[in-house]
Structures are given as structure tokens and as C-alpha cells.
Design a protein around this motif. Structure first.
Motif, PDB file in Angstrom:
ATOM      1  N   LYS A  68     -15.499   5.300   1.327  1.00  0.00           N
ATOM      2  CA  LYS A  68     -15.053   6.317   2.131  1.00  0.00           C
ATOM      3  C   LYS A  68     -16.094   7.442   1.950  1.00  0.00           C
ATOM      4  O   LYS A  68     -16.077   8.265   2.698  1.00  0.00           O
ATOM      5  CB  LYS A  68     -13.770   6.994   2.049  1.00  0.00           C
ATOM      6  N   THR A 122      -4.493   1.265   0.520  1.00  0.00           N
ATOM      7  CA  THR A 122      -3.097   0.875   0.836  1.00  0.00           C
ATOM      8  C   THR A 122      -3.562  -0.400   1.579  1.00  0.00           C
ATOM      9  O   THR A 122      -2.852  -1.450   1.683  1.00  0.00           O
ATOM     10  CB  THR A 122      -2.289   1.917   1.645  1.00  0.00           C
ATOM     11  N   SER A 139     -15.057   1.720   6.258  1.00  0.00           N
ATOM     12  CA  SER A 139     -14.452   1.956   5.236  1.00  0.00           C
ATOM     13  C   SER A 139     -12.928   1.055   5.237  1.00  0.00           C
ATOM     14  O   SER A 139     -12.465   0.900   6.252  1.00  0.00           O
ATOM     15  CB  SER A 139     -14.054   3.404   4.659  1.00  0.00           C
ATOM     16  N   SER A 168      -8.857   1.571   3.204  1.00  0.00           N
ATOM     17  CA  SER A 168      -8.010   2.654   2.322  1.00  0.00           C
ATOM     18  C   SER A 168      -7.358   1.605   1.397  1.00  0.00           C
ATOM     19  O   SER A 168      -7.312   0.343   1.528  1.00  0.00           O
ATOM     20  CB  SER A 168      -6.956   3.237   3.137  1.00  0.00           C
ATOM     21  N   ARG A 227     -12.094   2.707  -2.689  1.00  0.00           N
ATOM     22  CA  ARG A 227     -12.011   4.252  -2.884  1.00  0.00           C
ATOM     23  C   ARG A 227     -13.482   4.641  -2.427  1.00  0.00           C
ATOM     24  O   ARG A 227     -13.936   5.923  -1.745  1.00  0.00           O
ATOM     25  CB  ARG A 227     -11.801   4.676  -4.129  1.00  0.00           C
TER      26      ARG A 227
END
Length: 286
Positions: A84, A56, A52, A54, A81
Motif C-alpha cells: 500500500k 484482511t 495493493s 489488504s 502491508r
């Protein structure tokens, strides 16, 4: 094919977009990792679609690659998003190896599946009793029922709504071999025939008269995608291999599948052979 909420599909979307953006800059994976202050393995895993990402980290990557299209950035942030979440096979993690989890990710996102096995009915076509028989004679198999449940769950997803196009070449030796005895094979052959009749699969039987060919020892699967190159999965005496980057090897097996397709019986003739074998098994039952 899975919905966009499936983590494997979101990771795939990120993989394709980020690799394309990096290629456009001319940076290598190592150069990108150094600029981002990441390990090289992190970039490799992201571009392989196995981890996954993030939001950021995504934003940092997009800045480095100078991706500024607002709509694309928004789509990729949604994918990050969604990357994950839990994959459908997470409940079976105790019996799934990392290489097989990667295989399931490729399978879940595939638009087409082309499979061949030289000695057995391919896994996507196996009935529960057939699978149980194989596990019973395989040394070291544990939690057999959970493994059966996992394989049948795969089948339900592949043959559900919006399924990929599945083409299966079954060796004649596989449809004649009495795995589990006559009763198990009657159900197995009837199941394959039902899949073919309902157009869930394109079925071809490779006759024994076809002689030698390039994949006598290996079973293999080619996963196809509308927006990417094929992924090859090989299982044989040399072990198991999933390969996307060795294009020469992938091309060899693409050619092999086309050769097998030319040598195999048509679907109509293949179903007729199944009918003949089912008649013989029914006579033996009486």
C-alpha cells in the motif's frame, strides 16, 4: 532491483504466490471471485500485481486456497502491508498514464532488461539534451521538464546499486542520426560509451548491413525475472502494448531479440564504431 519495501515488489510477490495457490486448487479466477464475493476484475488486478491488497482480503484468499504454512502466511502478510505504500514514481503521477505506471512496476522489479529501438537511442540510454530535443519536436507534449526528470530518475534507479542486467541493441541509424545537432550527439554517444565501458550495459550496434529483420517498425523491451516469465513491452506505429499472458507473442519477440543479437556487432566492435563517430563529430567541431 528495488528493495522489498518497494510496493511494486510487494505486489509482485503477492501476485506470484496467490496465482500459484489458486492454480493448485484448480479454481478459475471467476470461481475464486465468486467464492470470495469479489468482482472478477479485483482478482485479475491482484494477480496482475497492479493493486495493493489488504491483510484482511489476503487472509480470506489464503483460507479459500487452503494455504496454511505459517511462515509463508507471515511473509505474505508483510507483503500486503507493504503493497500500500507509494511507488517511487508517485510524485510524477500527473504525467504518468495507467499503462505506463504498469510498465514502471514491471521495470522496477526486473532482474534483466533487454531493449531495442529501430530509429532512436533507447530511453534508458538517452541524455537529458537528447530527450529534450525529442520532446521539442513531438506534438502535444506538455510539462517537458518533468518528463525529462522522470526519465532520468528511471535511469538512476536502473543503473544504481543492485541494478538489473541491461542489454541494449542500438540500431546504426540511431547512432548516426544527429538528433539535436552535433553537440547533443557527441554527449549522447559519449554517454553510451561510458555506460558500456563501465559495464553498466551490454551494448551492441545493429549495422545497416544487417538488412531486414522482424522488428523494423517496433521498439520493444523484454523484462526478465528469476521467478517468473518475461514481460514484453512494445511501442510502435500500432501504439503501446504491455503483454505477459500472450506467450506466443512474447516468444516471438524473444526470438527476434536473439536474431538481432546474432546480427549485431559485438560490444567491442560497437564501442569502436562509437569512437569513430565521436572522432568525426570532434573533427566537425574544429
Amino acid at each position: 532491483m528495488p528493495t522489498a519495501s518497494d510496493p511494486s515488489l510487494n505486489r509482485r510477490k503477492l501476485r506470484l504466490a496467490l496465482k500459484a495457490a489458486r492454480d493448485k486448487t484448480g479454481m478459475t479466477q471467476r470461481e475464486a471471485a465468486d467464492r470470495l464475493d469479489w468482482s472478477l476484475s479485483k482478482v485479475i488486478r491482484i494477480e496482475a500485481g497492479t493493486v495493493s491488497l489488504s491483510v484482511t482480503d489476503l487472509q480470506a484468499t489464503l483460507r479459500l486456497y487452503e494455504v496454511t504454512d505459517e511462515q509463508l502466511v507471515e511473509e505474505l502478510e508483510r507483503a500486503a502491508r507493504g503493497s500500500k505504500g507509494q511507488s517511487w514514481w508517485s510524485e510524477y503521477n500527473d504525467i504518468i498514464s495507467p499503462p505506463f505506471a504498469q510498465f514502471l512496476g514491471y521495470e522496477s522489479a526486473a532482474d534483466s532488461v533487454r531493449a531495442y529501438h529501430p530509429t532512436l537511442i533507447p530511453g534508458l540510454l538517452q541524455t537529458a539534451d537528447y530527450i529534450a530535443t525529442l520532446f521539442a519536436v513531438t506534438p502535444g507534449v506538455t510539462q517537458a521538464q518533468r518528463r525529462i526528470d522522470l526519465r532520468t530518475a528511471r535511469q538512476e534507479r536502473i543503473f544504481g546499486d543492485g541494478e538489473p542486467n541491461v542489454t541494449t541493441i542500438v540500431d546504426e541509424s540511431a547512432v548516426r542520426r544527429l538528433v539535436g545537432g552535433a553537440s547533443v550527439m557527441r554527449n549522447q554517444l559519449a554517454h553510451i560509451k561510458q555506460l558500456a565501458d563501465s559495464e553498466k550495459i551490454k551494448l551492441q550496434v545493429l549495422p545497416l548491413s544487417a538488412g531486414a529483420h522482424d522488428s523494423l517498425e517496433d521498439s520493444f523491451v523484454l523484462f526478465g525475472y528469476h521467478d517468473d516469465e518475461d514481460v514484453l513491452y512494445i511501442s510502435g506505429p500500432g501504439g503501446v502494448l504491455t503483454n505477459r499472458d500472450n506467450r506466443e507473442m512474447v516468444a516471438r519477440y524473444q526470438e527476434c531479440f536473439e536474431d538481432l543479437t546474432d546480427k549485431a556487432l559485438s560490444q567491442e566492435a560497437s564501442v569502436s564504431l562509437l569512437d569513430e563517430l565521436l572522432s568525426q563529430l570532434n573533427v566537425n567541431r574544429s
